[in-house]
Design a protein around this motif. Structure first.
Motif, PDB file in Angstrom:
ATOM      1  N   GLN A  80       0.820  -1.205   0.000  1.00 10.43           N
ATOM      2  CA  GLN A  80       0.000   0.000   0.000  1.00 10.43           C
ATOM      3  C   GLN A  80       0.857   1.259   0.000  1.00 10.43           C
ATOM      4  O   GLN A  80       0.523   2.253  -0.646  1.00 10.43           O
ATOM      5  N   GLU A  81       1.977   1.219   0.703  1.00  9.74           N
ATOM      6  CA  GLU A  81       2.905   2.351   0.709  1.00  9.74           C
ATOM      7  C   GLU A  81       3.520   2.540  -0.676  1.00  9.74           C
ATOM      8  O   GLU A  81       3.734   3.662  -1.134  1.00  9.74           O
ATOM      9  N   ALA A  82       3.793   1.407  -1.335  1.00 12.30           N
ATOM     10  CA  ALA A  82       4.343   1.469  -2.693  1.00 12.30           C
ATOM     11  C   ALA A  82       3.315   2.056  -3.656  1.00 12.30           C
ATOM     12  O   ALA A  82       3.635   2.888  -4.511  1.00 12.30           O
ATOM     13  N   TYR A  83       2.054   1.619  -3.515  1.00  7.89           N
ATOM     14  CA  TYR A  83       0.988   2.139  -4.374  1.00  7.89           C
ATOM     15  C   TYR A  83       0.877   3.659  -4.230  1.00  7.89           C
ATOM     16  O   TYR A  83       0.717   4.387  -5.213  1.00  7.89           O
ATOM     17  N   LYS A  84       0.940   4.130  -2.989  1.00  7.36           N
ATOM     18  CA  LYS A  84       0.831   5.566  -2.737  1.00  7.36           C
ATOM     19  C   LYS A  84       1.962   6.327  -3.425  1.00  7.36           C
ATOM     20  O   LYS A  84       1.751   7.363  -4.058  1.00  7.36           O
ATOM     21  N   SER A  85       3.188   5.804  -3.317  1.00  5.04           N
ATOM     22  CA  SER A  85       4.329   6.457  -3.949  1.00  5.04           C
ATOM     23  C   SER A  85       4.223   6.447  -5.469  1.00  5.04           C
ATOM     24  O   SER A  85       4.577   7.416  -6.139  1.00  5.04           O
ATOM     25  N   ILE A  86       3.719   5.347  -6.017  1.00  3.55           N
ATOM     26  CA  ILE A  86       3.562   5.252  -7.469  1.00  3.55           C
ATOM     27  C   ILE A  86       2.584   6.322  -7.959  1.00  3.55           C
ATOM     28  O   ILE A  86       2.831   7.006  -8.958  1.00  3.55           O
ATOM     29  N   ARG A  87       1.487   6.471  -7.239  1.00  7.03           N
ATOM     30  CA  ARG A  87       0.495   7.483  -7.630  1.00  7.03           C
ATOM     31  C   ARG A  87       1.099   8.894  -7.538  1.00  7.03           C
ATOM     32  O   ARG A  87       0.841   9.742  -8.390  1.00  7.03           O
ATOM     33  N   GLU A  88       1.873   9.133  -6.501  1.00  8.67           N
ATOM     34  CA  GLU A  88       2.545  10.440  -6.359  1.00  8.67           C
ATOM     35  C   GLU A  88       3.499  10.672  -7.527  1.00  8.67           C
ATOM     36  O   GLU A  88       3.569  11.767  -8.093  1.00  8.67           O
ATOM     37  N   PHE A 100      -2.142   4.704 -12.251  1.00 11.98           N
ATOM     38  CA  PHE A 100      -1.905   3.398 -11.634  1.00 11.98           C
ATOM     39  C   PHE A 100      -3.234   2.794 -11.203  1.00 11.98           C
ATOM     40  O   PHE A 100      -4.134   3.501 -10.757  1.00 11.98           O
ATOM     41  N   MET A 101      -3.365   1.476 -11.336  1.00 12.55           N
ATOM     42  CA  MET A 101      -4.559   0.760 -10.892  1.00 12.55           C
ATOM     43  C   MET A 101      -4.158  -0.370  -9.957  1.00 12.55           C
ATOM     44  O   MET A 101      -3.300  -1.189 -10.315  1.00 12.55           O
ATOM     45  N   GLY A 165     -10.031  16.672  -6.704  1.00 15.74           N
ATOM     46  CA  GLY A 165      -8.785  15.928  -6.564  1.00 15.74           C
ATOM     47  C   GLY A 165      -8.945  14.429  -6.717  1.00 15.74           C
ATOM     48  O   GLY A 165      -7.967  13.682  -6.611  1.00 15.74           O
ATOM     49  N   MET A 166     -10.141  13.959  -6.990  1.00 17.04           N
ATOM     50  CA  MET A 166     -10.410  12.520  -7.121  1.00 17.04           C
ATOM     51  C   MET A 166     -10.072  12.046  -8.531  1.00 17.04           C
ATOM     52  O   MET A 166     -10.377  12.719  -9.513  1.00 17.04           O
ATOM     53  N   ASP A 167      -9.420  10.892  -8.653  1.00 18.04           N
ATOM     54  CA  ASP A 167      -9.155  10.348  -9.983  1.00 18.04           C
ATOM     55  C   ASP A 167     -10.297   9.415 -10.384  1.00 18.04           C
ATOM     56  O   ASP A 167     -11.209   9.127  -9.604  1.00 18.04           O
ATOM     57  N   THR A 168     -10.266   8.951 -11.632  1.00 20.52           N
ATOM     58  CA  THR A 168     -11.369   8.135 -12.137  1.00 20.52           C
ATOM     59  C   THR A 168     -11.500   6.819 -11.385  1.00 20.52           C
ATOM     60  O   THR A 168     -12.611   6.335 -11.165  1.00 20.52           O
ATOM     61  N   ASN A 169     -10.381   6.245 -10.979  1.00 23.69           N
ATOM     62  CA  ASN A 169     -10.442   4.978 -10.254  1.00 23.69           C
ATOM     63  C   ASN A 169     -11.174   5.130  -8.923  1.00 23.69           C
ATOM     64  O   ASN A 169     -11.974   4.276  -8.537  1.00 23.69           O
ATOM     65  N   VAL A 345      -1.943  -0.076 -21.685  1.00 25.35           N
ATOM     66  CA  VAL A 345      -2.245  -0.564 -20.345  1.00 25.35           C
ATOM     67  C   VAL A 345      -1.379  -1.788 -20.076  1.00 25.35           C
ATOM     68  O   VAL A 345      -1.394  -2.747 -20.839  1.00 25.35           O
ATOM     69  N   ARG A 346      -0.621  -1.732 -18.994  1.00 21.70           N
ATOM     70  CA  ARG A 346       0.347  -2.777 -18.687  1.00 21.70           C
ATOM     71  C   ARG A 346       0.025  -3.446 -17.362  1.00 21.70           C
ATOM     72  O   ARG A 346      -0.215  -2.775 -16.363  1.00 21.70           O
ATOM     73  N   PRO A 347       0.053  -4.785 -17.322  1.00 21.41           N
ATOM     74  CA  PRO A 347      -0.064  -5.476 -16.042  1.00 21.41           C
ATOM     75  C   PRO A 347       1.253  -5.383 -15.291  1.00 21.41           C
ATOM     76  O   PRO A 347       2.329  -5.352 -15.909  1.00 21.41           O
ATOM     77  N   LEU A 348       1.191  -5.312 -13.983  1.00 21.62           N
ATOM     78  CA  LEU A 348       2.391  -5.298 -13.151  1.00 21.62           C
ATOM     79  C   LEU A 348       2.468  -6.607 -12.371  1.00 21.62           C
ATOM     80  O   LEU A 348       1.492  -7.366 -12.300  1.00 21.62           O
ATOM     81  N   ASP A 349       3.617  -6.862 -11.782  1.00 20.35           N
ATOM     82  CA  ASP A 349       3.890  -8.200 -11.271  1.00 20.35           C
ATOM     83  C   ASP A 349       3.049  -8.640 -10.077  1.00 20.35           C
ATOM     84  O   ASP A 349       3.004  -9.814  -9.766  1.00 20.35           O
ATOM     85  N   ASP A 350       2.374  -7.711  -9.414  1.00 18.34           N
ATOM     86  CA  ASP A 350       1.574  -8.126  -8.255  1.00 18.34           C
ATOM     87  C   ASP A 350       0.087  -8.195  -8.575  1.00 18.34           C
ATOM     88  O   ASP A 350      -0.734  -8.351  -7.683  1.00 18.34           O
ATOM     89  N   GLY A 351      -0.270  -8.065  -9.864  1.00 18.49           N
ATOM     90  CA  GLY A 351      -1.672  -8.108 -10.247  1.00 18.49           C
ATOM     91  C   GLY A 351      -2.275  -6.732 -10.439  1.00 18.49           C
ATOM     92  O   GLY A 351      -3.421  -6.616 -10.862  1.00 18.49           O
ATOM     93  N   SER A 352      -1.522  -5.692 -10.116  1.00 13.92           N
ATOM     94  CA  SER A 352      -1.982  -4.334 -10.386  1.00 13.92           C
ATOM     95  C   SER A 352      -1.650  -3.991 -11.841  1.00 13.92           C
ATOM     96  O   SER A 352      -1.146  -4.824 -12.589  1.00 13.92           O
ATOM     97  N   GLY A 353      -1.921  -2.770 -12.242  1.00 17.75           N
ATOM     98  CA  GLY A 353      -1.626  -2.385 -13.617  1.00 17.75           C
ATOM     99  C   GLY A 353      -1.491  -0.886 -13.734  1.00 17.75           C
ATOM    100  O   GLY A 353      -1.750  -0.143 -12.783  1.00 17.75           O
ATOM    101  N   MET A 354      -1.088  -0.421 -14.897  1.00 17.04           N
ATOM    102  CA  MET A 354      -0.977   1.011 -15.131  1.00 17.04           C
ATOM    103  C   MET A 354      -1.293   1.325 -16.583  1.00 17.04           C
ATOM    104  O   MET A 354      -1.148   0.482 -17.477  1.00 17.04           O
ATOM    105  N   ALA A 355      -1.755   2.537 -16.788  1.00 17.04           N
ATOM    106  CA  ALA A 355      -1.996   3.045 -18.133  1.00 17.04           C
ATOM    107  C   ALA A 355      -1.001   4.172 -18.364  1.00 17.04           C
ATOM    108  O   ALA A 355      -0.836   5.040 -17.512  1.00 17.04           O
ATOM    109  N   VAL A 356      -0.350   4.156 -19.519  1.00 16.91           N
ATOM    110  CA  VAL A 356       0.630   5.187 -19.832  1.00 16.91           C
ATOM    111  C   VAL A 356       0.378   5.732 -21.240  1.00 16.91           C
ATOM    112  O   VAL A 356       0.178   4.963 -22.180  1.00 16.91           O
ATOM    113  N   THR A 357       0.334   7.045 -21.353  1.00 17.94           N
ATOM    114  CA  THR A 357       0.145   7.669 -22.662  1.00 17.94           C
ATOM    115  C   THR A 357       1.400   7.463 -23.498  1.00 17.94           C
ATOM    116  O   THR A 357       2.481   7.894 -23.116  1.00 17.94           O
TER     117      THR A 357
END
Length: 427
Positions: A80-88, A100-101, A165-169, A345-357
């Motif tokens: 969860q700490e990693a997710y927060k940093s990724i979003r930042e 990030f998703m 300040g809310m994102d779509t997710n 849209v890319r899957p990440l190794d823990d089952g999460s994913g990200m979208a990148v323009t």
């Protein structure tokens, strides 16, 4: 817009009106184990993807190397700490479509477009200029459409919670829920605030509806395309073939309120109407163009008018732009939404994913429609009240002589028919 056979997110889940390419859907157990030992690995994985693929080589004037150093020097106790940093980290790019998703959000992104979905039937995104949570389009014949939600409505609150300040997710997680439950949306339409209490439901999406319409200019083939899903091409093919057998004099293709979908679907459909010419081109950070072209296998060459409005986005704009630049059709209606970005849209190794323009798309003549949209050849504007009345009556009025924009399309089509001498079948 989405380039993936696993589909476009609909119902209560969000779509950002960009092209999405799923490059892989596998989850690697070795990477998963590595992540459990070091959440930092995931942070670096995201950084590397941006480093390699992001459309802007300057990273929107961000020192991306310094960003890596900052976030890899941090200690992470859990994911969860990693997710927060990724979003930042991604927020520094100031790009609402690079995001990030977490595993649940990423699973939602992969909802099959042809399936039955639970939600209220809206597609939402962050307006690139205002950063406000905006309705891209209500989906026809869904709870949101029937309640009167319109494209370009700004969602200011969800169940009383501010969307500032809310994102779509985050918005998706609040809007979605079990069928039969309700959600309250507070929206800003112009200067007027409105509230909608909408019951969630199971939603079945039919991408193509068509009919033969008797009009003052003869029998016209009317085709309404709601979204560019995986089976839209096949349904479009069937519609054209059926209407050709009825010897219609020309066609009206209705893309109003169509928020986009699969890129390969828009190209496939363009080829059914165009015998030659470029359909769309994309350019990545290196400026290297890729083009999709017609294949010489059009199903009809009869006159064509396309109806669009401000809820027509992404794949709808690709198709409209292709027809307009190749002079295959006349575009009637109002200015479209304006979304011309391509995402991976890319899957990440823990089952999460990200979208990148990763790229921008351009019309055949090289027009960049991002933030502007497609300007119609013939304007036929509706007031908000007229639009709401039209969409509330939905299936009974759309594509009939009670539909003001359809009437204008018929008028324009009649001139095309007269100019080409197309036979007017009166069956």
């Amino acid at each position: 817009m989405v380039i993936t056979r696993s589909g476009l997110v609909l119902g209560a889940t969000a779509v950002t009106l960009t092209t999405i390419a799923v490059t892989s859907l596998g989850i690697h157990s070795q990477g998963q184990a590595l992540f459990k030992e070091s959440p930092k690995e995931l942070v670096d994985e995201v950084w590397q993807i941006i480093q390699r693929q992001y459309v802007d080589g300057t990273f929107n004037q961000v020192d991306w190397q310094a960003v890596r150093k900052k976030y890899l020097n941090k200690s992470y106790g859990n994911k969860q700490e990693a997710y927060k940093s990724i979003r930042e980290m991604l927020k520094l790019l100031d790009d609402p479509y690079t995001r990030f998703m977490d595993p649940e959000e990423f699973k939602n992104m992969q909802v099959d477009t042809s399936g039955e979905l639970t939600g209220i039937g809206i597609q939402i995104g962050l307006d690139e200029k205002t950063k406000k949570l905006t309705v891209i389009s209500p989906i026809e014949d869904t709870p949101a459409a029937k309640a009167g939600v319109l494209a370009k409505d700004i969602i200011t609150k969800i169940n009383g919670k501010s969307t500032e300040g809310m994102d779509t997710n985050q918005a998706v997680s609040l809007i979605r829920g079990e069928a039969g439950t309700k959600v309250k949306l507070t929206v800003l339409r112009g200067k007027e605030q409105k509230e909608f209490v909408i019951a969630r439901a199971k939603i079945e999406i039919h991408p193509v509806k068509f009919s033969q319409q008797k009009t003052p200019v003869g029998n016209v083939g009317y085709i309404r395309l709601n979204q560019f899903s995986a089976n839209a091409g096949k349904e479009m093919q069937n519609a054209i073939k059926d209407l050709e057998k009825k010897q219609v004099a020309g066609y009206i293709l209705d893309l109003r309120g169509n928020p986009g979908g699969l890129l390969f679907s828009s190209v496939e459909i363009a080829r059914m109407w165009m015998n030659k010419g470029t359909i769309v081109s994309t350019k990545d950070r290196k400026g290297e163009p890729e083009r999709e072209v017609a294949s010489g296998k059009a199903l009809t060459d009869k006159p064509l008018v396309v109806l669009v409005d401000k809820g027509s986005a992404s794949a709808s704009e690709i198709l409209s732009g292709a027809f307009q630049d190749n002079k295959r059709a006349i575009i009637v209606g109002s200015q479209t939404f304006g979304k011309g970005l391509v995402q991976s849209v890319r899957p990440l190794d823990d089952g999460s994913g990200m979208a990148v323009t990763i790229a921008k798309y351009f019309t055949p003549n090289g027009r960049d429609i991002n933030k502007h949209g497609i300007d119609p050849d013939v304007k036929a504007e509706l007031t908000d009240k007229q639009r709401q009345e039209l969409w509330l009556r939905g299936r009974d009025t759309l594509g009939t002589m009670k539909d003001i924009q359809f009437v204008k399309a018929v008028e324009v089509l009649g001139k095309q028919i007269a100019a080409t001498g197309t036979t007017r079948a009166e069956k």
